[in-house]
Enzyme design. Structure first.
Site, PDB file in Angstrom:
ATOM      1  N   HIS A 120     -16.914 -32.684   6.212  1.00  0.00           N
ATOM      2  CA  HIS A 120     -15.763 -32.671   7.108  1.00  0.00           C
ATOM      3  C   HIS A 120     -15.074 -34.024   7.003  1.00  0.00           C
ATOM      4  O   HIS A 120     -15.732 -35.055   7.156  1.00  0.00           O
ATOM      5  CB  HIS A 120     -16.204 -32.482   8.566  1.00  0.00           C
ATOM      6  CG  HIS A 120     -16.912 -31.204   8.848  1.00  0.00           C
ATOM      7  ND1 HIS A 120     -16.278 -30.123   9.427  1.00  0.00           N
ATOM      8  CD2 HIS A 120     -18.205 -30.832   8.651  1.00  0.00           C
ATOM      9  CE1 HIS A 120     -17.160 -29.149   9.571  1.00  0.00           C
ATOM     10  NE2 HIS A 120     -18.334 -29.548   9.114  1.00  0.00           N
TER      11      HIS A 120
ATOM     12  N   HIS B 109     -20.883 -28.686   2.861  1.00  0.00           N
ATOM     13  CA  HIS B 109     -19.482 -29.062   3.036  1.00  0.00           C
ATOM     14  C   HIS B 109     -19.394 -30.369   3.807  1.00  0.00           C
ATOM     15  O   HIS B 109     -20.230 -30.674   4.639  1.00  0.00           O
ATOM     16  CB  HIS B 109     -18.684 -27.960   3.730  1.00  0.00           C
ATOM     17  CG  HIS B 109     -19.240 -27.500   5.040  1.00  0.00           C
ATOM     18  ND1 HIS B 109     -20.381 -26.735   5.144  1.00  0.00           N
ATOM     19  CD2 HIS B 109     -18.810 -27.699   6.310  1.00  0.00           C
ATOM     20  CE1 HIS B 109     -20.620 -26.478   6.420  1.00  0.00           C
ATOM     21  NE2 HIS B 109     -19.686 -27.054   7.153  1.00  0.00           N
TER      22      HIS B 109
END
Length: 124
Positions: free
Chosen positions: A112, A110
């Site tokens: 950010h 992922h």
């Protein structure tokens, strides 16, 4: 169509499986057939968005990326900049934590997208 990430053999399901399956609610910012971007439930800045691949496919962390995943990696970064420009016109930071020493807590790759205020340097 949602497919549990543990099917890739790279590790157990993560919190993101609960979001992708709809079991947990999320505030979506962007979605297409391969990527989902949503607001972090524990933000570190006024804007904190997570950008994830919908199918983990072994991408538990960036350092596990395979040659055939170059396209999804580029798409994740493209979505991150698009969301960043929309949400934080004065600037933003894109962060990828990798592994234990990189402070990774969820083993589903992922990105950010962080902004909405002046960020400091160095970050860690």
């Amino acid at each position: 169509e949602y497919k549990s990430s543990d099917a890739d053999g790279a590790g157990p399901e993560t919190a993101f499986d609960n979001i992708l399956s709809g079991k947990w609610p999320s505030t979506k910012v962007y979605e297409d057939s391969t990527v989902l971007a949503f607001r972090d439930i524990n933000p570190t800045a006024p804007t904190h968005i997570l950008v994830i691949p919908k199918h983990r496919d072994g991408l538990t962390k960036l350092s596990n990326a395979r040659d055939d995943q170059e396209g999804i990696l580029g798409h994740l970064l493209f979505v991150a900049q698009s969301v960043g420009k929309q949400e934080c016109p004065e600037g933003f930071r894109v962060v990828i934590n990798d592994g234990e020493h990189g402070a990774q807590s969820v083993y589903h790759l992922h990105l950010h997208v962080i902004g909405g205020r002046q960020l400091g340097w160095p970050p860690g």
